[in-house]
Design a protein around this motif. Structure first.
Motif, PDB file in Angstrom:
ATOM      1  N   LEU A 114      18.387  33.304  48.021  1.00  0.00           N
ATOM      2  CA  LEU A 114      17.950  31.438  48.099  1.00  0.00           C
ATOM      3  C   LEU A 114      16.735  30.836  49.269  1.00  0.00           C
ATOM      4  N   THR A 115      15.492  31.050  48.835  1.00  0.00           N
ATOM      5  CA  THR A 115      14.518  30.705  49.927  1.00  0.00           C
ATOM      6  C   THR A 115      14.480  29.397  50.194  1.00  0.00           C
ATOM      7  N   LEU A 116      14.159  28.959  51.105  1.00  0.00           N
ATOM      8  CA  LEU A 116      13.667  27.019  51.600  1.00  0.00           C
ATOM      9  C   LEU A 116      12.412  27.667  52.823  1.00  0.00           C
ATOM     10  N   GLN A 117      11.837  26.593  51.932  1.00  0.00           N
ATOM     11  CA  GLN A 117      10.502  26.239  52.796  1.00  0.00           C
ATOM     12  C   GLN A 117      10.703  24.505  52.879  1.00  0.00           C
ATOM     13  N   VAL A 118       9.999  24.617  53.951  1.00  0.00           N
ATOM     14  CA  VAL A 118       9.422  22.857  53.931  1.00  0.00           C
ATOM     15  C   VAL A 118       8.105  22.397  53.981  1.00  0.00           C
ATOM     16  N   LEU A 119       7.281  22.209  53.325  1.00  0.00           N
ATOM     17  CA  LEU A 119       5.923  21.456  53.645  1.00  0.00           C
ATOM     18  C   LEU A 119       5.879  20.638  53.954  1.00  0.00           C
ATOM     19  N   PRO A 120       5.509  19.935  55.805  1.00  0.00           N
ATOM     20  CA  PRO A 120       5.440  18.986  56.889  1.00  0.00           C
ATOM     21  C   PRO A 120       4.503  18.416  55.706  1.00  0.00           C
ATOM     22  N   PHE A 121       4.180  16.973  56.363  1.00  0.00           N
ATOM     23  CA  PHE A 121       3.313  16.225  56.669  1.00  0.00           C
ATOM     24  C   PHE A 121       2.427  16.602  56.995  1.00  0.00           C
ATOM     25  N   SER A 122       2.125  17.419  57.606  1.00  0.00           N
ATOM     26  CA  SER A 122       0.336  18.035  58.366  1.00  0.00           C
ATOM     27  C   SER A 122       0.119  18.791  57.961  1.00  0.00           C
ATOM     28  N   ALA A 123       0.754  19.036  56.570  1.00  0.00           N
ATOM     29  CA  ALA A 123       0.054  20.348  55.705  1.00  0.00           C
ATOM     30  C   ALA A 123      -1.063  19.029  55.408  1.00  0.00           C
ATOM     31  N   GLY A 124      -1.548  18.175  54.788  1.00  0.00           N
ATOM     32  CA  GLY A 124      -2.196  17.017  54.427  1.00  0.00           C
ATOM     33  C   GLY A 124      -2.278  17.354  53.054  1.00  0.00           C
ATOM     34  N   ALA A 125      -3.625  16.730  52.009  1.00  0.00           N
ATOM     35  CA  ALA A 125      -3.161  16.768  51.164  1.00  0.00           C
ATOM     36  C   ALA A 125      -3.456  18.316  50.171  1.00  0.00           C
ATOM     37  N   HIS A 126      -2.203  18.288  48.935  1.00  0.00           N
ATOM     38  CA  HIS A 126      -2.428  19.363  48.312  1.00  0.00           C
ATOM     39  C   HIS A 126      -2.161  19.217  46.547  1.00  0.00           C
ATOM     40  N   GLY A 127      -1.951  20.086  45.938  1.00  0.00           N
ATOM     41  CA  GLY A 127      -2.777  20.020  43.707  1.00  0.00           C
ATOM     42  C   GLY A 127      -0.751  19.542  43.708  1.00  0.00           C
ATOM     43  N   ALA A 128      -0.239  19.400  44.164  1.00  0.00           N
ATOM     44  CA  ALA A 128       0.185  18.815  43.386  1.00  0.00           C
ATOM     45  C   ALA A 128       1.868  17.238  44.196  1.00  0.00           C
ATOM     46  N   MET A 129       0.647  16.949  44.517  1.00  0.00           N
ATOM     47  CA  MET A 129       0.542  15.758  45.125  1.00  0.00           C
ATOM     48  C   MET A 129       1.573  14.658  44.264  1.00  0.00           C
ATOM     49  N   GLY A 130       1.077  15.105  42.829  1.00  0.00           N
ATOM     50  CA  GLY A 130       1.804  13.876  41.384  1.00  0.00           C
ATOM     51  C   GLY A 130       2.682  13.882  41.315  1.00  0.00           C
ATOM     52  N   GLY A 131       3.892  14.729  41.539  1.00  0.00           N
ATOM     53  CA  GLY A 131       5.365  14.692  41.859  1.00  0.00           C
ATOM     54  C   GLY A 131       5.236  16.074  41.730  1.00  0.00           C
ATOM     55  N   SER A 132       7.057  16.845  41.221  1.00  0.00           N
ATOM     56  CA  SER A 132       7.363  17.963  41.714  1.00  0.00           C
ATOM     57  C   SER A 132       7.361  18.722  40.274  1.00  0.00           C
ATOM     58  N   GLU A 163      11.173  29.141  40.192  1.00  0.00           N
ATOM     59  CA  GLU A 163      10.175  28.277  42.216  1.00  0.00           C
ATOM     60  C   GLU A 163      10.222  27.321  41.650  1.00  0.00           C
ATOM     61  N   THR A 164      10.661  25.905  42.782  1.00  0.00           N
ATOM     62  CA  THR A 164      10.043  24.788  42.548  1.00  0.00           C
ATOM     63  C   THR A 164       9.742  24.099  43.934  1.00  0.00           C
ATOM     64  N   TYR A 165       9.550  22.575  43.809  1.00  0.00           N
ATOM     65  CA  TYR A 165       8.226  22.240  44.360  1.00  0.00           C
ATOM     66  C   TYR A 165       9.360  20.287  44.420  1.00  0.00           C
ATOM     67  N   SER A 166      10.067  19.871  45.689  1.00  0.00           N
ATOM     68  CA  SER A 166      10.428  19.059  45.410  1.00  0.00           C
ATOM     69  C   SER A 166      10.078  17.666  46.614  1.00  0.00           C
ATOM     70  N   SER A 167       9.182  16.783  45.466  1.00  0.00           N
ATOM     71  CA  SER A 167       8.779  16.111  46.473  1.00  0.00           C
ATOM     72  C   SER A 167       8.923  14.840  46.754  1.00  0.00           C
ATOM     73  N   HIS A 168      10.059  14.450  45.876  1.00  0.00           N
ATOM     74  CA  HIS A 168      10.262  13.006  46.366  1.00  0.00           C
ATOM     75  C   HIS A 168      12.394  12.718  46.791  1.00  0.00           C
ATOM     76  N   ALA A 169      13.132  14.406  45.754  1.00  0.00           N
ATOM     77  CA  ALA A 169      14.124  14.450  45.756  1.00  0.00           C
ATOM     78  C   ALA A 169      14.635  15.830  45.793  1.00  0.00           C
TER      79      ALA A 169
END
Length: 282
Positions: free
Chosen positions: A194-212, A105-111
């Motif tokens: 394989l499941t894909l979700q997009v975190l939209p800009f409209s979600a605002g601040a969140h707890g993983a903003m420091g990286g992936s 389970e992964t969150y990709s913030s920059h790539a």
């Protein structure tokens, strides 16, 4: 008068030792550089540079060397040293765990996550991260990344859940052809495992903003988490810390667009920016 071959330097690195061992085994076998290169499908110059440690070792070469030189798996074992040297210890441990994981389970913030990058996208990212690197060094890292991607195509492939920040979709990497190929691959990869979700800009601040971040479910436990910035990552194995990371990931999943809407968004962006990549000939 023939030019004397350059001396090998086995003590300089694992890659140099690998190359020196090729020369030693080749000479012990009574085989010229030209003959071995031909049997391996390489040019003389390419193989010479590998022997000298000046060229990256491709993942398929060790097995071919073992077969041609009848070395009983020696080069495949040495390859593990070459492979491990290319990554710092914390990354090596994570990659070994990633191979064993039943769920990623992964969150990709920059790539795009490395397991889903096309060759062109990965090369462009590596060059941007390390503009001072030689082409050989980039090629070596690229070969390792492409080899690592086999995790997702093996028979017992893990379940893979990817949350992709909208910024990744909006930021071009490489030229238009690189982006077309990358997003087409992403859409094609979505399926039962394989499941894909997009975190939209409209979600605002969140707890993983420091990286992936990545959370791995291992068959024999305990689970681990991997936090990654632009140039460094760290592995987290303390159960309480991993539990907190999993809560953060669950929050991201709740904030992200549902899977169907996410794929629709990616497809719409492809049609707007790279229409040819979704064109199907009739």
């Amino acid at each position: 008068m023939p030019q004397k071959p350059r001396e090998v330097r086995p003590g300089q690195s694992a890659r140099h030792f690998f190359g020196a061992e090729i020369r030693a085994r080749r000479q012990a076998f009574g085989m010229s550089l030209e003959v071995l290169a031909h049997q391996l499908g390489y040019s003389r110059q390419q193989l010479s540079r590998i022997e000298l440690g000046d060229r990256a070792v491709q993942p398929d070469l060790p097995a071919r060397l073992d077969q041609v030189l009848r070395t009983g798996g020696t080069f495949q074992r040495l390859w593990k040293l070459v492979e491990s040297e290319a990554h710092p210890d914390y990354a090596r441990r994570f990659f070994k765990m990633e191979e064993r994981a039943t769920r990623i389970e992964t969150y990709s913030s920059h790539a795009i996550h490395g397991l889903l990058q096309t060759e062109g996208y990965a090369r462009a990212m590596m060059r941007a991260w390390a503009p001072e690197e030689t082409d050989e060094a980039i090629q070596e890292r690229l070969a390792l990344r492409l080899e690592r991607q086999k995790i997702l195509t093996r028979p017992n492939a893990p379940v893979f859940w990817l949350i992709l920040d909208e910024a990744v979709l909006r930021r071009p990497v490489g030229d238009a052809s690189v982006m077309r190929e990358q997003w087409a691959r992403l859409v094609a990869a979505v399926g039962p495992r394989l499941t894909l979700q997009v975190l939209p800009f409209s979600a605002g601040a969140h707890g993983a903003m420091g990286g992936s971040m990545t959370v791995l479910t291992l068959p024999d436990g305990p689970d681990v988490a991997y936090m990654e910035g632009s140039h460094r990552g760290h592995l987290e194995e303390t159960p309480a810390t991993v539990a907190r990371r999993r809560v953060t990931y669950d929050h991201l999943r709740a904030l992200a667009l549902p899977p169907a809407e996410s794929v629709t968004l990616v497809r719409s962006l492809l049609r707007e920016s790279y229409p040819s990549c979704l064109h199907t000939p009739t």
